[in-house]
Scaffold this active site. Structure first.
Site, mmCIF file in Angstrom:
data_model
loop_
_atom_site.group_PDB
_atom_site.id
_atom_site.type_symbol
_atom_site.label_atom_id
_atom_site.label_comp_id
_atom_site.label_asym_id
_atom_site.label_seq_id
_atom_site.Cartn_x
_atom_site.Cartn_y
_atom_site.Cartn_z
ATOM 1 N N THR A 354 0.823 -1.123 -0.054
ATOM 2 C CA THR A 354 -0.019 -0.073 0.039
ATOM 3 C C THR A 354 0.937 1.249 0.054
ATOM 4 O O THR A 354 0.588 2.243 -0.765
ATOM 5 C CB THR A 354 -0.878 0.016 1.080
ATOM 6 O OG1 THR A 354 -1.828 -1.129 1.098
ATOM 7 C CG2 THR A 354 -1.981 1.320 1.110
ATOM 8 N N GLN A 384 -6.585 -1.450 -2.186
ATOM 9 C CA GLN A 384 -5.857 -0.408 -1.681
ATOM 10 C C GLN A 384 -5.092 0.226 -2.757
ATOM 11 O O GLN A 384 -4.278 -0.464 -3.481
ATOM 12 C CB GLN A 384 -4.714 -0.896 -0.530
ATOM 13 C CG GLN A 384 -5.350 -1.532 0.616
ATOM 14 C CD GLN A 384 -5.646 -3.005 0.665
ATOM 15 O OE1 GLN A 384 -5.850 -3.589 -0.444
ATOM 16 N NE2 GLN A 384 -5.495 -3.590 1.918
ATOM 17 N N ARG A 496 -12.759 3.044 11.992
ATOM 18 C CA ARG A 496 -12.619 1.788 12.713
ATOM 19 C C ARG A 496 -11.231 1.729 13.201
ATOM 20 O O ARG A 496 -10.140 2.338 12.393
ATOM 21 C CB ARG A 496 -12.767 0.657 11.923
ATOM 22 C CG ARG A 496 -12.270 0.521 10.674
ATOM 23 C CD ARG A 496 -12.716 -0.661 9.893
ATOM 24 N NE ARG A 496 -11.870 -0.997 8.446
ATOM 25 C CZ ARG A 496 -11.894 -1.926 7.984
ATOM 26 N NH1 ARG A 496 -12.322 -3.096 8.422
ATOM 27 N NH2 ARG A 496 -11.044 -2.185 6.809
ATOM 28 N N TRP A 498 -7.625 0.743 13.258
ATOM 29 C CA TRP A 498 -6.448 -0.101 12.710
ATOM 30 C C TRP A 498 -5.619 -0.643 13.711
ATOM 31 O O TRP A 498 -5.053 -1.722 13.547
ATOM 32 C CB TRP A 498 -5.844 0.603 11.602
ATOM 33 C CG TRP A 498 -4.889 -0.021 10.799
ATOM 34 C CD1 TRP A 498 -4.777 -1.258 10.653
ATOM 35 C CD2 TRP A 498 -3.992 0.719 9.854
ATOM 36 N NE1 TRP A 498 -3.646 -1.498 9.944
ATOM 37 C CE2 TRP A 498 -3.347 -0.342 9.145
ATOM 38 C CE3 TRP A 498 -3.755 1.997 9.543
ATOM 39 C CZ2 TRP A 498 -2.321 -0.157 8.242
ATOM 40 C CZ3 TRP A 498 -2.684 2.284 8.516
ATOM 41 C CH2 TRP A 498 -1.839 1.079 7.938
#
Length: 592
Positions: A354, A384, A496, A498
Site C-alpha cells: 500500500t 488499496q 474503525r 486499525w
C-alpha cells in the site's frame, strides 16, 4: 528566508551548474546501497563517539574496565525509567550494555536511551542493506525497499532527536518536536513490518532477524522521554502543549497555525500571476520543465528557503512522483482543483505494498501543495490504492482535491494540516498515524464494492505515548451522488481502529444522513474497543445525532471545551508555532 527568486525560473535541462548533482533515483542499485551502508556505518560510529564523550565529560563511567559482568543489576534510576515502558525487560537488558548507563541519572538515561536506539537502527539499516542482491519477486522487493527507505528516515529522525535531547531542547528542537520524531520512527518500523505481514519466505525471515526489537526499543525510548518531559495523560489524551503560546491577534492569520510565516501565508493566497516560481512545469514545453519528475530532481536538498514549483494545468501521470526527505521546504502550486492533476493507477493488485501505491508522496519537511488534484484511478475493485501519501513534518495541503476509493489519503506520519480540501473515497480512505488536523474540508463518501461498508478513517496509533491522531474540525461529511442513491445498502461509518490506540475526533462538523446511527465500526470483534479514543464534539446535521452511537469504553461524547481544545490546531499539532510561516489560513482554537 527567500520566497521565490525574481526573474526567469531555472531550466530543468542543459548545463546549469546547479544540476550537476547526480540523480539518486537513477543511480545503479549497488551505488545507492553503498551509500546506505556508508551512512549507517557513519551513524553508528558517530553515535558511539557521542556516547563515549557523554561518559567522559560527566565522569560517570562504570568503574569496572574488565569483561562484561552478566550478573549486573540495574541501578535505581534505570529500574525507575524502565518501569514506565511497555517492554521493561528489554529496556533493562539493552541499557545494561550501554557505557555509563549504570551510573547515569534520570536525565542522562533519556539521552542514553535515544543514543542506544539510534545505534540499533543504524546497525539494522547496515544489516538490512546487505541482502539487497537476493532474488525477490516484485511484492517482496516492494516490502524490502519500503523498509530500507523507512529505516533511513528513522535514522535521520533519531539523529535529530539525539541532537535535541543532548542540547536540552535548544537548537535541535522542542519537546513537541522530539515526541513527533520518535512517534514517526515507531510508525516507520510498524509500516515496514506491515509490508511483510502476508508474505513468507527467506527474505521475510532475514528481515525479521535483522530488525528484531526495533519497534520495542523505540517504544521504550518514547516512553522514557515522555515521562521525563513531564507529559501527563487526561483520559487518554496527552497534554501536548503545556506551555501554551499566545496566539497571534493578526486577523489576517487567524485561520492558520502560527508555524506558517506571514510570507508563506501570502504565498498561499497570492494569485499565480504574482508569484515568482523557481521552476515552471508545463507539458507543452512553454515552461522550464515538461515533467514534475524533472522539477523535483532540480530542487535543492536541505533548503532553508521556500522553493516554489508551479505546475500548469494538465494531467501528469509519471512513474515515480516523490518529494524525498532531503527535499525540504518545497511548495507545489497548481492552476486549481481539477485543472492541475497528478494521477496514477497503482494498487496492491500490482504486487506492491500500500505504501508503494501512492500517485504522489512527500516526506521532505515543510512540504506545501496548493490548488491541485491528486488522484488514484485504480478503482474500487483494485482495493488499496493511494492517491496521496504524506510523511513530511509541518506539511500543508491547501485547496486540493484528493480522489480515490480504498485508502485514498495516507497521512503516514509527523504533523500535517489540510484546509479547504475535498477528499473522496470508500474504505478507510483517510488513514495513517500522523498528528493531523482537517479544517474546513469536505469529505465525500463514494459507492464501494458490493457488500462493502464505507469507513472514513482508519487511524493506526500503535503506542499510547505517540502524539498522533486524526482531528476533523469544522468539516462537511457528505455522500457522493452514486452513494446517495444507495446509502441504505452501503452504510458509512466515521472510522474503525486499525491499531490498538487508534485516535480520531470529529468536532463542529456537518454530517449527512449517510452516516450510520452507530457512528463507528469494529475492526475485528472487540479489538481495541477499550484502548481507542474516539470522540465527537458538537457535530450537527442528520448524521450527527449521538443517541444510537456505540457504547465502547473508548468512545466518548465530548462535552468539555477543554477536552475538545486538545484536538485543535494550536494544541494537537502545535500549529501556532509553525503554520504562520506557510501562509495558509487556519483556526487555532475551536472557533473564531
Amino acid at each position: 528566508m527567500e520566497y521565490g527568486r525574481l526573474g526567469k525560473p531555472e531550466p530543468c535541462g542543459g548545463s546549469s551548474t546547479r544540476s550537476l548533482t547526480a540523480d539518486p533515483t537513477r543511480a545503479p542499485r549497488k551505488s545507492k546501497l553503498k551509500l546506505l551502508l556508508l551512512l549507517a556505518a557513519t551513524l553508528i560510529v558517530a553515535s558511539a563517539v557521542a556516547a563515549t564523550l557523554l561518559v567522559v565529560i560527566r565522569n560517570r563511567a562504570d568503574s569496572a574496565a574488565g569483561p562484561r559482568l552478566h550478573n549486573r543489576r540495574p541501578s535505581q534510576a534505570m529500574s525507575k525509567a524502565c518501569s514506565r515502558t511497555r517492554y521493561p525487560t528489554l529496556c533493562v537488558n539493552s541499557l545494561l550494555d550501554f557505557p555509563g548507563a549504570l551510573t547515569a541519572s534520570d536525565k542522562d538515561l533519556v539521552h542514553i536511551s535515544v543514543n542506544m536506539t539510534l545505534q540499533k537502527f543504524g546497525r539494522a539499516l547496515y544489516s538490512a542493506s546487505e541482502i539487497s542482491n537476493l532474488n525477490m519477486d516484485p511484492r517482496v522487493r516492494s516490502a524490502y525497499e519500503d523498509c530500507l527507505e523507512l529505516l533511513e528516515d528513522s535514522v535521520d529522525l533519531l539523529s535529530r532527536s539525539l541532537t535535541s535531547v543532548a542540547s536540552g531542547g535548544g537548537a535541535g528542537g522542542s519537546t513537541q518536536d522530539v515526541l513527533t520524531w520518535l512517534s514517526a520512527s515507531l510508525t516507520n518500523q510498524d509500516t515496514c513490518t506491515d509490508g511483510f505481514d502476508e508474505l513468507n519466505g527467506y527474505v521475510k525471515s532475514q528481515m525479521s532477524d535483522r530488525l528484531k526489537d526495533l519497534s520495542e526499543l523505540v517504544s521504550n525510548c518514547l516512553a522514557i522521554y515522555a515521562a521525563a518531559g513531564g507529559d501527563e495523560d487526561f483520559s487518554g489524551i496527552p497534554i501536548q502543549n503545556r506551555r501554551r503560546r499566545l496566539l497571534s491577534n493578526d486577523k489576517e492569520n487567524k485561520h492558520f497555525p502560527v508555524w506558517l510565516s506571514r510570507r508563506d501565508r501570502k504565498l498561499l493566497d497570492m494569485p499565480v500571476s504574482a508569484i515568482n516560481a523557481d521552476i515552471i512545469v508545463s507539458q507543452d514545453g512553454n515552461g522550464t520543465c515538461k515533467t514534475i519528475t524533472e522539477a523535483i530532481k532540480k530542487a535543492p536538498e536541505h533548503s532553508n528557503r521556500r522553493f516554489i514549483i508551479y505546475v500548469r494545468a494538465g494531467k501528469y501521470e509519471e512513474k515515480i512522483l516523490k518529494v524525498g526527505r532531503k527535499k525540504t521546504n518545497i511548495m507545489f502550486i497548481g492552476d486549481g482543483k481539477g485543472k492541475t492533476v497528478i494521477a496514477g493507477g497503482k494498487s496492491v493488485q500490482d504486487n506492491m505494498t500500500t505504501f508503494h501505491t501512492a500517485s504522489f508522496a512527500a516526506t521532505g519537511a515543510g512540504f506545501i501543495a496548493r490548488d491541485m488534484t491528486f488522484e488514484n484511478w485504480a478503482g474500487p475493485s483494485k482495493h488499496q490504492a493511494v492517491a496521496l501519501r504524506i510523511g513530511a513534518d509541518h506539511a500543508v495541503i491547501y485547496r486540493c482535491n484528493i480522489i480515490g476509493y480504498q485508502d485514498t489519503l495516507y497521512t503516514h506520519s509527523q504533523r500535517q494540516f489540510y484546509r479547504e480540501c475535498d477528499i473522496y473515497g470508500t474504505v478507510d480512505f483517510i488513514f495513517g498515524n500522523a498528528a493531523v488536523v482537517f479544517q474546513n474540508c469536505s469529505i465525500h463518501a463514494r459507492k464501494p464494492l458490493p457488500f462493502q461498508k464505507n469507513t472514513i478513517t482508519a487511524q493506526n496509533r500503535k503506542d499510547p505515548n505517540q502524539n498522533t491522531g486524526i482531528s476533523i474540525h469544522a468539516c462537511r461529511i457528505v455522500a457522493e451522488s452514486d452513494l446517495e442513491a444507495n446509502k441504505t445498502a452501503y452504510p458509512t461509518y466515521l472510522g474503525r481502529p486499525w491499531k490498538l490506540y487508534s485516535r480520531t475526533v470529529y468536532m463542529l462538523s456537518y454530517m449527512g444522513d449517510h452516516i450510520h446511527p452507530r457512528g463507528w465500526l469494529e475492526w475485528n470483534a472487540t479489538f481495541a474497543l477499550d484502548t481507542l479514543y474516539y470522540g465527537e464534539y458538537m457535530n450537527y446535521g442528520p448524521g450527527g445525532a449521538i443517541g444510537q452511537r456505540v457504547k465502547w469504553p473508548g468512545y466518548r461524547v465530548i462535552t468539555s471545551t477543554d477536552e475538545a481544545s486538545k484536538f485543535t490546531v494550536a494544541q494537537f499539532i502545535y500549529g501556532s508555532s509553525w503554520l504562520p510561516s506557510t501562509g495558509v489560513a487556519f483556526l487555532a482554537g475551536l472557533s473564531t
